[in-house]
Write an enzyme that holds these catalytic residues in place. Structure first.
Site, PDB file in Angstrom:
ATOM      1  N   GLY A   7      31.445  -4.364  20.840  1.00  0.00           N
ATOM      2  CA  GLY A   7      31.169  -5.762  21.159  1.00  0.00           C
ATOM      3  C   GLY A   7      32.351  -6.614  20.757  1.00  0.00           C
ATOM      4  N   ASP A  10      33.145 -11.094  15.737  1.00  0.00           N
ATOM      5  CA  ASP A  10      32.207 -11.985  15.043  1.00  0.00           C
ATOM      6  C   ASP A  10      30.888 -12.170  15.776  1.00  0.00           C
ATOM      7  OD1 ASP A  10      33.962 -12.450  12.898  1.00  0.00           O
ATOM      8  OD2 ASP A  10      35.022 -13.992  14.044  1.00  0.00           O
ATOM      9  N   ASN A  11      30.293 -11.070  16.228  1.00  0.00           N
ATOM     10  CA  ASN A  11      29.001 -11.222  16.893  1.00  0.00           C
ATOM     11  C   ASN A  11      27.900 -10.383  16.257  1.00  0.00           C
ATOM     12  OD1 ASN A  11      29.395  -8.645  17.811  1.00  0.00           O
ATOM     13  ND2 ASN A  11      29.515  -9.157  19.968  1.00  0.00           N
ATOM     14  N   GLY A  12      28.120  -9.911  15.027  1.00  0.00           N
ATOM     15  CA  GLY A  12      27.064  -9.222  14.307  1.00  0.00           C
ATOM     16  C   GLY A  12      27.120  -7.711  14.310  1.00  0.00           C
ATOM     17  N   HIS A  55      32.459  -8.780   3.661  1.00  0.00           N
ATOM     18  CA  HIS A  55      31.814  -7.474   3.871  1.00  0.00           C
ATOM     19  C   HIS A  55      31.377  -6.860   2.543  1.00  0.00           C
ATOM     20  CE1 HIS A  55      32.703  -6.317   8.216  1.00  0.00           C
ATOM     21  NE2 HIS A  55      33.098  -7.564   8.109  1.00  0.00           N
TER      22      HIS A  55
END
Length: 188
Positions: A7, A10-12, A55
């Protein structure tokens, strides 16, 4: 099981991967699981340092053994990691690899020379790690749809990156793309 997660930035993806590891290893160490987090990002600037700290903070209570290595991940001996961390060698290993783009950059730009052809090495290194784990979750990135023409180094990087992603997706049991934080299963 091998799960490959892709993906945009920064989209999970990381949160999704970490949650998946928890689901694959219910009860953690007390239930016989060893969770290993392979962090491939080297701190090169304030932004990457901030990302690493985020993280680390997010996974602080998740019972991970963290290995920081941005190249030559095939040299990691996970059986030795068990011994060093006093984990039972009968534990089921769950490996989270975070992430492929940083590992690729580490391999291509280690030392003082540009190493343009590392897809075979990276794929083989990851397969070696997968072979001694009960489950592996791999996080990658989607950087191929911007339509920009790049210099030779970047074009080589993108070709190697695409090759690695294709190979890892092919050997994965499940492929998930996160779009705006929403998981879309590409391969089941």
């Amino acid at each position: 099981m091998i799960v490959f997660i892709t993906g945009g930035n920064d989209n999970g993806k990381s949160e999704y991967a970490e949650d998946l590891v928890l689901k694959l290893s219910p009860g953690g160490g007390a239930a016989g699981y060893t969770r290993i987090y392979l962090a491939t990002m080297g701190a090169r600037d304030p932004e990457s340092l901030k990302r690493i700290e985020k993280h680390i903070f997010r996974r602080k209570d998740m019972e991970y053994i963290t290995i920081e290595k941005s190249y030559d991940v095939g040299s990691i001996n996970l059986e030795e990691v068990d011994k060093i961390n006093n984990n039972n060698s009968d534990n089921k290993r769950i490996l989270l690899i975070e992430d492929i783009p940083n590992l690729l950059a580490g391999e291509m730009f280690k030392g003082s020379e540009f190493n343009p052809h590392v897809a075979d090495k990276i794929t083989d290194d990851i397969k070696k790690l997968i072979s001694v784990c009960d489950h592996t979750v791999i996080v990658t990135n989607e950087v191929f749809s911007d339509g920009i023409t790049y210099d030779e180094y970047t074009t080589t990087y993108l070709k190697e990156f695409g090759t690695i992603n294709q190979r890892l997706a092919a050997i994965s049991d499940k492929v998930v793309e996160l779009v705006c934080g929403i998981p879309l299963v590409i391969k089941k």
